[in-house]
Design a protein around this motif. Structure first.
Motif: not given
Length: 161
Positions: A22-30
């Motif tokens: 979650w932290i790596t995938t959604y960095k810059g999105i969330v």
């Protein structure tokens, strides 16, 4: 690399994969403020409650990814529609075919019960949308708005199997 069913002893490892992904995938999105509010402990609690079928990817004895599936929960899909609920891989194991193996195994397992699969994805998560398209999923026009620190659009994708 091994693809296998989840064991009870995997729960903390699965939670760690889920949390870190979650932290790596959604960095810059969330928004960072939302990501900063997440905790490994909350993911461990969630994984103790999950009871959906779960396929695990293991490399050298380490859980590096997983996929959970079930019957589709949406009211506007058929009774023969299954759902890929989540698929997560640790960042360093992405782009090595593991996600494809997990998706193929889930489809194989679901094919006897379902003739269609659905999943939901944040539209701004372009690499994941492209992965799902490569796997044969197409956006069907249905979307929901998710409040994750700000409002994000989640879109449904469908695949006939």
């Amino acid at each position: 690399m091994i693809i296998r069913n989840k064991k009870e002893s995997d729960i903390e490892s699965l939670a760690k994969v889920h949390y870190e992904s979650w932290i790596t995938t959604y960095k810059g999105i969330v928004p960072d403020s939302y990501l900063d509010s997440l905790s490994l402990e909350s993911y461990i609690e969630k994984h103790h409650m999950f009871n959906a079928p779960c396929i695990v990817a293991e490399v050298d004895g380490k859980v590096v990814g997983f996929l959970m599936y079930s019957k589709d929960k949406d009211e506007d899909t058929s009774d023969k529609c299954g759902e890929i609920m989540v698929i997560y891989l640790l960042q360093e194991y992405q782009h090595n075919g593991i996600g494809t193996l997990l998706m193929n195994e889930a489809e194989k397992r679901m094919k006897s019960e379902f003739d269609q699969l659905s999943l939901w994805v944040l539209e701004d998560n372009i690499p994941t949308v492209k992965f799902y398209e490569k796997m044969g999923f197409e956006k069907d026009g249905k979307y929901e708005l998710e409040e994750l620190g700000n409002v994000l659009r989640e879109t449904r994708m469908i695949k006939n199997i």
